[in-house]
Design a protein around this motif. Structure first.
Motif, PDB file in Angstrom:
ATOM      1  N   VAL A  63       0.840  -1.197   0.000  1.00 17.05           N
ATOM      2  CA  VAL A  63       0.000   0.000   0.000  1.00 17.05           C
ATOM      3  C   VAL A  63       0.876   1.249   0.000  1.00 17.05           C
ATOM      4  O   VAL A  63       0.645   2.198  -0.756  1.00 17.05           O
ATOM      5  CB  VAL A  63      -0.941   0.010   1.221  1.00 17.05           C
ATOM      6  N   ALA A  64       1.912   1.236   0.843  1.00 14.48           N
ATOM      7  CA  ALA A  64       2.817   2.385   0.912  1.00 14.48           C
ATOM      8  C   ALA A  64       3.516   2.618  -0.427  1.00 14.48           C
ATOM      9  O   ALA A  64       3.672   3.772  -0.877  1.00 14.48           O
ATOM     10  CB  ALA A  64       3.847   2.169   2.022  1.00 14.48           C
ATOM     11  N   GLU A  65       3.921   1.545  -1.071  1.00 14.44           N
ATOM     12  CA  GLU A  65       4.592   1.671  -2.374  1.00 14.44           C
ATOM     13  C   GLU A  65       3.650   2.291  -3.409  1.00 14.44           C
ATOM     14  O   GLU A  65       4.052   3.166  -4.195  1.00 14.44           O
ATOM     15  CB  GLU A  65       5.057   0.290  -2.840  1.00 14.44           C
ATOM     16  N   ILE A  66       2.411   1.849  -3.413  1.00 17.02           N
ATOM     17  CA  ILE A  66       1.427   2.389  -4.363  1.00 17.02           C
ATOM     18  C   ILE A  66       1.190   3.874  -4.091  1.00 17.02           C
ATOM     19  O   ILE A  66       1.173   4.701  -5.015  1.00 17.02           O
ATOM     20  CB  ILE A  66       0.109   1.600  -4.272  1.00 17.02           C
ATOM     21  N   VAL A  67       1.015   4.217  -2.829  1.00 16.54           N
ATOM     22  CA  VAL A  67       0.757   5.618  -2.480  1.00 16.54           C
ATOM     23  C   VAL A  67       1.964   6.481  -2.832  1.00 16.54           C
ATOM     24  O   VAL A  67       1.814   7.595  -3.361  1.00 16.54           O
ATOM     25  CB  VAL A  67       0.387   5.751  -0.991  1.00 16.54           C
ATOM     26  N   ALA A  72       4.149  10.739  -6.054  1.00 15.26           N
ATOM     27  CA  ALA A  72       5.232  11.294  -6.872  1.00 15.26           C
ATOM     28  C   ALA A  72       4.709  11.913  -8.160  1.00 15.26           C
ATOM     29  O   ALA A  72       5.318  12.848  -8.711  1.00 15.26           O
ATOM     30  CB  ALA A  72       6.248  10.200  -7.186  1.00 15.26           C
ATOM     31  N   HIS A  73       3.555  11.399  -8.645  1.00  9.79           N
ATOM     32  CA  HIS A  73       3.009  11.891  -9.909  1.00  9.79           C
ATOM     33  C   HIS A  73       1.668  12.610  -9.718  1.00  9.79           C
ATOM     34  O   HIS A  73       0.987  12.905 -10.703  1.00  9.79           O
ATOM     35  CB  HIS A  73       2.861  10.724 -10.891  1.00  9.79           C
ATOM     36  N   LYS A  74       1.321  12.873  -8.462  1.00 13.60           N
ATOM     37  CA  LYS A  74       0.102  13.617  -8.122  1.00 13.60           C
ATOM     38  C   LYS A  74      -1.140  12.998  -8.744  1.00 13.60           C
ATOM     39  O   LYS A  74      -1.976  13.667  -9.372  1.00 13.60           O
ATOM     40  CB  LYS A  74       0.245  15.087  -8.525  1.00 13.60           C
ATOM     41  N   VAL A  75      -1.278  11.693  -8.504  1.00 10.63           N
ATOM     42  CA  VAL A  75      -2.409  10.921  -9.042  1.00 10.63           C
ATOM     43  C   VAL A  75      -3.316  10.491  -7.892  1.00 10.63           C
ATOM     44  O   VAL A  75      -2.825   9.979  -6.876  1.00 10.63           O
ATOM     45  CB  VAL A  75      -1.902   9.686  -9.824  1.00 10.63           C
ATOM     46  N   ALA A 177      -1.812   3.088   9.415  1.00  5.61           N
ATOM     47  CA  ALA A 177      -2.293   3.734   8.198  1.00  5.61           C
ATOM     48  C   ALA A 177      -1.122   4.204   7.357  1.00  5.61           C
ATOM     49  O   ALA A 177      -0.032   4.498   7.870  1.00  5.61           O
ATOM     50  CB  ALA A 177      -3.194   4.915   8.538  1.00  5.61           C
ATOM     51  N   VAL A 178      -1.370   4.265   6.051  1.00  7.83           N
ATOM     52  CA  VAL A 178      -0.421   4.860   5.116  1.00  7.83           C
ATOM     53  C   VAL A 178      -0.910   6.270   4.812  1.00  7.83           C
ATOM     54  O   VAL A 178      -2.044   6.475   4.360  1.00  7.83           O
ATOM     55  CB  VAL A 178      -0.310   4.032   3.828  1.00  7.83           C
ATOM     56  N   MET A 179      -0.055   7.244   5.054  1.00  4.72           N
ATOM     57  CA  MET A 179      -0.426   8.640   4.894  1.00  4.72           C
ATOM     58  C   MET A 179      -0.182   9.100   3.447  1.00  4.72           C
ATOM     59  O   MET A 179       0.416   8.373   2.645  1.00  4.72           O
ATOM     60  CB  MET A 179       0.355   9.491   5.892  1.00  4.72           C
ATOM     61  N   PRO A 180      -0.623  10.298   3.080  1.00  2.00           N
ATOM     62  CA  PRO A 180      -0.553  10.734   1.681  1.00  2.00           C
ATOM     63  C   PRO A 180       0.853  10.782   1.091  1.00  2.00           C
ATOM     64  O   PRO A 180       0.999  10.734  -0.138  1.00  2.00           O
ATOM     65  CB  PRO A 180      -1.183  12.136   1.722  1.00  2.00           C
ATOM     66  N   ASP A 181       1.896  10.890   1.928  1.00  2.00           N
ATOM     67  CA  ASP A 181       3.262  10.865   1.402  1.00  2.00           C
ATOM     68  C   ASP A 181       3.835   9.456   1.330  1.00  2.00           C
ATOM     69  O   ASP A 181       5.008   9.273   0.980  1.00  2.00           O
ATOM     70  CB  ASP A 181       4.179  11.758   2.245  1.00  2.00           C
ATOM     71  N   ALA A 452      -2.929  20.281   5.078  1.00  2.00           N
ATOM     72  CA  ALA A 452      -1.638  20.046   5.727  1.00  2.00           C
ATOM     73  C   ALA A 452      -1.148  18.625   5.500  1.00  2.00           C
ATOM     74  O   ALA A 452       0.048  18.399   5.260  1.00  2.00           O
ATOM     75  CB  ALA A 452      -1.756  20.327   7.227  1.00  2.00           C
ATOM     76  N   LEU A 453      -2.052  17.658   5.577  1.00  2.00           N
ATOM     77  CA  LEU A 453      -1.655  16.253   5.436  1.00  2.00           C
ATOM     78  C   LEU A 453      -1.565  15.818   3.978  1.00  2.00           C
ATOM     79  O   LEU A 453      -0.776  14.934   3.645  1.00  2.00           O
ATOM     80  CB  LEU A 453      -2.641  15.346   6.182  1.00  2.00           C
ATOM     81  N   ASP A 454      -2.387  16.403   3.134  1.00  2.00           N
ATOM     82  CA  ASP A 454      -2.508  15.953   1.747  1.00  2.00           C
ATOM     83  C   ASP A 454      -2.512  17.160   0.814  1.00  2.00           C
ATOM     84  O   ASP A 454      -3.524  17.486   0.187  1.00  2.00           O
ATOM     85  CB  ASP A 454      -3.813  15.141   1.608  1.00  2.00           C
ATOM     86  N   PRO A 455      -1.384  17.868   0.721  1.00  2.00           N
ATOM     87  CA  PRO A 455      -1.361  19.134  -0.028  1.00  2.00           C
ATOM     88  C   PRO A 455      -1.703  18.985  -1.495  1.00  2.00           C
ATOM     89  O   PRO A 455      -2.187  19.937  -2.116  1.00  2.00           O
ATOM     90  CB  PRO A 455       0.078  19.640   0.171  1.00  2.00           C
TER      91      PRO A 455
END
Length: 467
Positions: A63-67, A72-75, A177-181, A452-455
């Motif tokens: 999941v972290a790898e996918i996120v 990285a590509h703002k998808v 959880a996996v966060m937006p970064d 803040a978490l998901d710019p």
């Protein structure tokens, strides 16, 4: 279908991410039109907005790898459980990647002595309770559908047992959880309470995947009760049934479930589940406790019903009889559709303080009649929560317009009664216009947290908040 707002698409980024993930995950990355449409599916009248691809991770690291790749590509990345949500939660208004968590379905550990367990988000509530049964334990939150527990956490689900056991927020000790970064966090430990820092657990519960993707859940468990008793009672009006509920709660009877079916719902249940109940408003209750305790609770409730014209009161400890009644309650969506074959069922929910319940339900019945809508009502009325199922011909523009009028009117009514526009369905896309009406300036602070978490707004964009 009701049109859903689209957001700008990052075509180049989406194409790049699909190529990277396809190379990494092979057949676990699907782009077929049918599977993408399925993952934009939502059991509501909101337009389907399909993702561009669906990926099936097996672990938190994946999941972290996918996120990280999407970030990285703002998808956009949209988490998907079992697709039973009701307000457009899994739609992809900007396209992107649907992350289907159904294959992350392991029960990682059970700690009977501590009354807790650790699971992956794809575990369903029914599978968990089957696994726990031999240990004398169960997980009490029951929204009706066999939803995934990750989805139930993300939407802060509740259901029939909430009057005694609370909602998902009351039954989760901590999350991974996996966060937006793409960073993996844990919000707490297995201790039953903590004063350590901000309560990130409850920030993520009910966030609908807009702040992070839940990959592991530590749940509170309950011991299976020594005895269970069910009761049912019919009433002359919905108002009388609701007033019996209010007195039951105020009297302090520790009911586990207390459910309302209006006369149309009872008629549907009789036909669909082959019951023979009086076709007037009905209350179904369940009591948990000792052998003597559940009998006493049922008897006390029976005495209360007499004050409100209750009739045909019956109580039972028979497992077979109890299961038949509660299965009928869980089948109410499908039963109600038979009241108008070919119609679409549009479910909406509100929750009000228990003292305003009778007034709100009665007003809802009168409003649907005024608008010419067929709309059976059921509810988890022990905590003031009820659902109206609008049976609509989606090809009839006037009916659709009347249904939209009713939904908006009911949300506004509940808010005016110090209630909420959603007791358990969540906001998603469908109830966004009412969140600010309910919470006012608080939504500005929600937006600040989101930014803040998901710019880059990649986590389930277009849900809960504008944008």
């Amino acid at each position: 279908m009701v049109q859903a707002s689209a957001l700008p698409r990052n075509e180049g980024g989406i194409e790049t991410v699909i190529g990277i993930l396809k190379q990494r995950f092979g057949d676990r990355l699907q782009t077929g039109a049918s599977i993408c449409e399925q993952h934009g599916h939502t059991t509501t009248w909101i337009q389907n907005q399909s993702p561009d691809a669906v990926v099936f991770p097996h672990s938190t690291d994946e999941v972290a790898e996918i996120v990280q790749t999407c970030a990285a590509h703002k998808v956009p990345v949209i988490p998907f459980g079992t697709g039973t949500s009701l307000e457009g939660h899994v739609n992809a208004p900007a396209g992107g990647i649907s992350m289907d968590l159904t294959q992350m379905n392991r029960i990682l550990s059970v700690h009977p002595e501590d009354l807790d367990c650790v699971i992956q988000p794809g575990v369903t509530r029914e599978d968990l309770n089957i696994h726990l049964r031999d240990q004398g334990l169960f997980f009490p939150i029951d929204p009706g559908a066999n939803a995934s527990l990750g989805g139930m956490a993300a939407t802060r689900a509740s259901g029939t047992n909430a009057v005694r056991y609370g909602t998902m927020k009351d039954n989760i000790l901590s999350l991974e959880a996996v966060m937006p970064d793409g960073q993996i966090i844990r919000t707490g430990q297995r201790a039953k309470k903590s004063s350590a820092g901000y309560d990130l657990t409850r920030l993520l519960i009910g966030a609908e995947g807009t702040l992070g993707i839940i990959t592991e859940i530590t749940l509170r468990l309950q011991g299976i009760p020594e005895a269970i008793s069910s009761a049912r009672c019919s009433f002359p009006t919905v108002d009388a049934a609701c007033r019996a509920v209010i007195m039951t709660i105020q009297y302090g009877i520790p009911v586990a479930r207390i459910e309302l079916l209006d006369e149309r719902s009872v008629s549907a249940a009789n036909a669909y589940s082959k019951l023979d109940l009086p076709e007037t408003p009905l209350l179904l209750l369940e009591f948990h406790g000792s052998d003597a305790g559940v009998v006493e609770q049922a008897e006390t409730f029976g005495q209360i019903t007499e004050e409100f014209g209750g009739s045909d009161f019956a109580a039972t400890t028979s497992t077979e009889e109890r299961n038949k009644l509660w299965q009928a309650r869980h089948d109410m969506y499908w039963a109600s559709l038979q009241l108008r074959p070919g119609a679409s069922g549009i479910s909406t929910d509100v929750c009000v303080p228990i003292s305003r319940l009778a007034e709100c339900v009665t007003a809802a019945q009168e409003k649907t009649a005024e608008l010419g809508l067929l709309a059976p009502i059921v509810g988890h009325v022990g905590d003031g929560n009820f659902h109206t199922l609008l049976l609509i011909d989606m090809e009839n523009a006037d009916e659709v317009a009347n249904a939209e009028t009713f939904v908006g009117w009911l949300n506004d009514l509940a808010i005016s009664m110090d209630g909420t526009c959603t007791g358990e369905h969540g906001i998603g896309q469908g109830k966004k216009p009412y969140l600010e009406k309910e919470l006012g300036a608080a939504t500005q602070y929600m937006a600040m947290i989101k930014t803040a978490l998901d710019p880059d707004n990649i986590m389930n964009p277009g849900k809960i908040l504008p944008g």
